[in-house]
Motif scaffolding. Sequence first.
Motif, PDB file in Angstrom:
ATOM      1  N   LYS A  64      34.262  26.591   7.128  1.00 54.05           N
ATOM      2  CA  LYS A  64      34.942  25.298   6.907  1.00 54.05           C
ATOM      3  C   LYS A  64      34.668  24.815   5.494  1.00 54.05           C
ATOM      4  O   LYS A  64      33.559  24.919   5.016  1.00 54.05           O
ATOM      5  CB  LYS A  64      34.462  24.232   7.895  1.00 54.05           C
ATOM      6  CG  LYS A  64      34.719  24.568   9.351  1.00 54.05           C
ATOM      7  CD  LYS A  64      34.214  23.446  10.231  1.00 54.05           C
ATOM      8  CE  LYS A  64      34.515  23.714  11.685  1.00 54.05           C
ATOM      9  NZ  LYS A  64      33.694  24.759  12.218  1.00 54.05           N
ATOM     10  N   GLU A  95      39.017  19.312  16.647  1.00 54.07           N
ATOM     11  CA  GLU A  95      39.423  20.286  15.632  1.00 54.07           C
ATOM     12  C   GLU A  95      40.838  20.745  15.946  1.00 54.07           C
ATOM     13  O   GLU A  95      41.153  21.062  17.089  1.00 54.07           O
ATOM     14  CB  GLU A  95      38.477  21.481  15.629  1.00 54.07           C
ATOM     15  CG  GLU A  95      38.870  22.548  14.619  1.00 54.07           C
ATOM     16  CD  GLU A  95      37.916  23.726  14.634  1.00 54.07           C
ATOM     17  OE1 GLU A  95      38.381  24.853  14.872  1.00 54.07           O
ATOM     18  OE2 GLU A  95      36.713  23.502  14.407  1.00 54.07           O
ATOM     19  N   ASN A 130      43.709  23.367  14.619  1.00 55.57           N
ATOM     20  CA  ASN A 130      44.197  24.453  13.786  1.00 55.57           C
ATOM     21  C   ASN A 130      45.657  24.722  14.141  1.00 55.57           C
ATOM     22  O   ASN A 130      46.221  24.054  15.007  1.00 55.57           O
ATOM     23  CB  ASN A 130      43.318  25.691  13.973  1.00 55.57           C
ATOM     24  CG  ASN A 130      43.258  26.139  15.430  1.00 55.57           C
ATOM     25  OD1 ASN A 130      44.289  26.215  16.108  1.00 55.57           O
ATOM     26  ND2 ASN A 130      42.060  26.428  15.922  1.00 55.57           N
ATOM     27  N   VAL A 147      46.842  19.722  10.711  1.00 54.15           N
ATOM     28  CA  VAL A 147      45.606  20.447  11.023  1.00 54.15           C
ATOM     29  C   VAL A 147      44.445  19.860  10.232  1.00 54.15           C
ATOM     30  O   VAL A 147      44.632  19.304   9.155  1.00 54.15           O
ATOM     31  CB  VAL A 147      45.747  21.955  10.716  1.00 54.15           C
ATOM     32  CG1 VAL A 147      46.851  22.573  11.549  1.00 54.15           C
ATOM     33  CG2 VAL A 147      45.999  22.192   9.219  1.00 54.15           C
ATOM     34  N   PRO A 205      39.649  20.278  10.267  1.00 56.03           N
ATOM     35  CA  PRO A 205      38.483  20.835  10.963  1.00 56.03           C
ATOM     36  C   PRO A 205      37.770  19.800  11.817  1.00 56.03           C
ATOM     37  O   PRO A 205      38.054  18.593  11.738  1.00 56.03           O
ATOM     38  CB  PRO A 205      37.591  21.302   9.813  1.00 56.03           C
ATOM     39  CG  PRO A 205      37.908  20.341   8.709  1.00 56.03           C
ATOM     40  CD  PRO A 205      39.377  20.054   8.840  1.00 56.03           C
ATOM     41  N   ALA A 239      45.183  25.388   6.871  1.00 56.20           N
ATOM     42  CA  ALA A 239      44.382  26.412   7.557  1.00 56.20           C
ATOM     43  C   ALA A 239      45.001  27.781   7.315  1.00 56.20           C
ATOM     44  O   ALA A 239      46.226  27.938   7.313  1.00 56.20           O
ATOM     45  CB  ALA A 239      44.314  26.120   9.055  1.00 56.20           C
ATOM     46  N   TRP A 283      44.417  32.076   8.288  1.00 54.37           N
ATOM     47  CA  TRP A 283      43.732  33.003   9.185  1.00 54.37           C
ATOM     48  C   TRP A 283      42.953  34.038   8.384  1.00 54.37           C
ATOM     49  O   TRP A 283      43.491  34.695   7.494  1.00 54.37           O
ATOM     50  CB  TRP A 283      44.739  33.698  10.098  1.00 54.37           C
ATOM     51  CG  TRP A 283      44.100  34.625  11.089  1.00 54.37           C
ATOM     52  CD1 TRP A 283      44.037  35.983  11.022  1.00 54.37           C
ATOM     53  CD2 TRP A 283      43.436  34.249  12.291  1.00 54.37           C
ATOM     54  NE1 TRP A 283      43.362  36.490  12.113  1.00 54.37           N
ATOM     55  CE2 TRP A 283      42.977  35.440  12.909  1.00 54.37           C
ATOM     56  CE3 TRP A 283      43.171  33.038  12.906  1.00 54.37           C
ATOM     57  CZ2 TRP A 283      42.288  35.438  14.108  1.00 54.37           C
ATOM     58  CZ3 TRP A 283      42.476  33.019  14.104  1.00 54.37           C
ATOM     59  CH2 TRP A 283      42.050  34.223  14.695  1.00 54.37           C
ATOM     60  N   TRP A 303      40.226  30.796  11.991  1.00 52.80           N
ATOM     61  CA  TRP A 303      40.928  29.932  11.041  1.00 52.80           C
ATOM     62  C   TRP A 303      39.932  29.377  10.024  1.00 52.80           C
ATOM     63  O   TRP A 303      38.851  28.923  10.389  1.00 52.80           O
ATOM     64  CB  TRP A 303      41.613  28.769  11.763  1.00 52.80           C
ATOM     65  CG  TRP A 303      42.765  29.196  12.622  1.00 52.80           C
ATOM     66  CD1 TRP A 303      42.812  29.273  13.972  1.00 52.80           C
ATOM     67  CD2 TRP A 303      44.061  29.581  12.152  1.00 52.80           C
ATOM     68  NE1 TRP A 303      44.046  29.698  14.394  1.00 52.80           N
ATOM     69  CE2 TRP A 303      44.844  29.899  13.290  1.00 52.80           C
ATOM     70  CE3 TRP A 303      44.645  29.713  10.902  1.00 52.80           C
ATOM     71  CZ2 TRP A 303      46.152  30.316  13.210  1.00 52.80           C
ATOM     72  CZ3 TRP A 303      45.961  30.128  10.804  1.00 52.80           C
ATOM     73  CH2 TRP A 303      46.694  30.433  11.944  1.00 52.80           C
ATOM     74  N   PHE A 357      39.617  26.484   7.058  1.00 52.30           N
ATOM     75  CA  PHE A 357      40.264  25.271   6.556  1.00 52.30           C
ATOM     76  C   PHE A 357      40.006  25.101   5.060  1.00 52.30           C
ATOM     77  O   PHE A 357      38.921  25.409   4.558  1.00 52.30           O
ATOM     78  CB  PHE A 357      39.738  24.052   7.305  1.00 52.30           C
ATOM     79  CG  PHE A 357      40.142  24.002   8.759  1.00 52.30           C
ATOM     80  CD1 PHE A 357      41.352  23.460   9.139  1.00 52.30           C
ATOM     81  CD2 PHE A 357      39.311  24.525   9.732  1.00 52.30           C
ATOM     82  CE1 PHE A 357      41.732  23.423  10.465  1.00 52.30           C
ATOM     83  CE2 PHE A 357      39.677  24.498  11.068  1.00 52.30           C
ATOM     84  CZ  PHE A 357      40.891  23.948  11.440  1.00 52.30           C
TER      85      PHE A 357
END
Length: 575
Positions: free
Chosen positions: A3, A280, A282, A304, A306, A388, A390, A428, A430
């Motif tokens: 994060k 959170e 995502n 989105v 965290p 976010a 991946w 994910w 952020f």
Amino acid sequence: MRKIIRMIAAVMVAIFCLHTVSFADSGGDPNIDNGGGNLLDGSKENFWNPGNEGVRVTVVDSKTGAIKSASVDYTNNHPDDIVFHFGKVSKAEYIGGRVISPSTVKYSYKNPSQPLPTVISDGSGFTDIEAIRSYFTDEKVVEIIAEQAGFALDDLINGDYKLMLEPIMYITYNGIRTAMTATEAALYNMQTGGDVINKFGPLSHKNLPLAMFLEKDDLGYSAWTGATDAKATDSDIIQYLGVGIVSFKEKEEEVEVAASDYEYRVDTDVYTSVTVTGGEHNPDNPVTVRFYIKNKVYTVSNIVYPDGGSQLVWCKWHTPNTEQTVNIKVTVTGGADVSKTNITANIVDLNKNPPPDPTADDRNDSFRAVSTPNYPQRTSASWSVWRARWIPDWVWISRWRWHTIHYSDGTTGGYWQDHGYWEDQGEWEFYTNSYSVSMNANMRITCDEKNPTANGRTMKSGYGINEKVTGSVSGNGEHTALQNAVTYFPEFYYKTYWRLLESTSTNVLEFRKNKYSTYNNRTHFSPIWYPDGTYKVYTWALDCWTPAGMLSVNLTDSLTIKGNVFDDWHIAPSY
């Protein structure tokens, strides 16, 4: 999960008001509330002891909020061991654009003869709000503040000044004794990438900023209506929390003003914003916010952020052409909380008080020039948006199977074979995209083009002037153009009458056509009686909107008056 935590910044000031000190000849109406909640245990290098607190006091102008004295820190303690602090800088200075910076000057403070009440909650409950109100409206306390700020008591309480209050925490931060106001904690948290909230969140982002906040609107800024028992965002702290104002004025002069969440002008492009928090979220579990405005729905999807984060969410719309109150409903889906579910927008028309037609026999023998006003000014805004992405992590999942082999001699054997597969067990990550917008503007007044005797920037009274306001808006974030400007004139003491300029091209505004002008010019006529000397015009340029609030700027320009229009007339008999 990886994060990157940054909090949203916004640079529009908002203050609470302890409204009117109660003296023998005045009434008191304190306007203050507070909150707080449980605190967590600290560590050897990062801790706070309850009672290690103070209050920063600054004298400001009661109309403009301009700073009129050096700030003084009051505390019941003796924090001589403070090494790390940011100087005596008020919230107004930070809102005005001052960058937070550590100070090398030895930390100074004063111990009041009448001890301060507890201001910052230790987590066991709210502090005594009535004790705080009573203390900062006590005549003896105010008298001492006046003396140490360099004012006579009667001058301080005559209605021209107010006291700005900001709670201070004294903490051990990374092993160093440190002093911070709530605004400084939020700004430094952004500067350190979230280090302050990670180590002091329940104190720095809850109990400290919620120690004081606005209960009613004051000086054009909004009250705090959010949660009083939860951590606030950096943006909300900077914009709303951790600051107070004590007002001094006679009871009979008090005016109750209906509060609204936003004030917009008619026929203007604007932004309305809320903050989303909780859980959170995502791309697999995004949030959706809907704004219901005047029979239209503005939907913002795929929000989105965290765990422990928050997100500024906004919509852009155009205000009606007539004055009215617009009630905005906000809904959120996706398991999150929103800072406001109902927003009141007050739509006002500024084109109501243009000056009357000047006449040849107008007089004002008692005229004396006054200083130009200063309306709220904010020339930049910044904010950030969580995104976010991946981060793949491919892992081989084994599935071993035995394969039997039958041989011709009647025996059996075999072998193991892995029939596994690759599986993405990523997560994910952020990150934030940061945005900022700045506005510059200038104004120029000139002698009217129909003035036959103007000489450069000198003219006779009774003739007209023209004005052009030019704005420049830059940055990488959403924004509108500079859409409105209001001009005030010295002959009306910069009040009573004004001219609302209109847009003649993008970021350019000029006087509207004057119905009293023979040529229907965009002009303003100076009064025939105006004395020789400087003719100074003041303009408030406003309504450059961003998701983080409105940008505005104070502007002035002047011409020289020498003589009057009658000097250009000659009467003689005709033959």
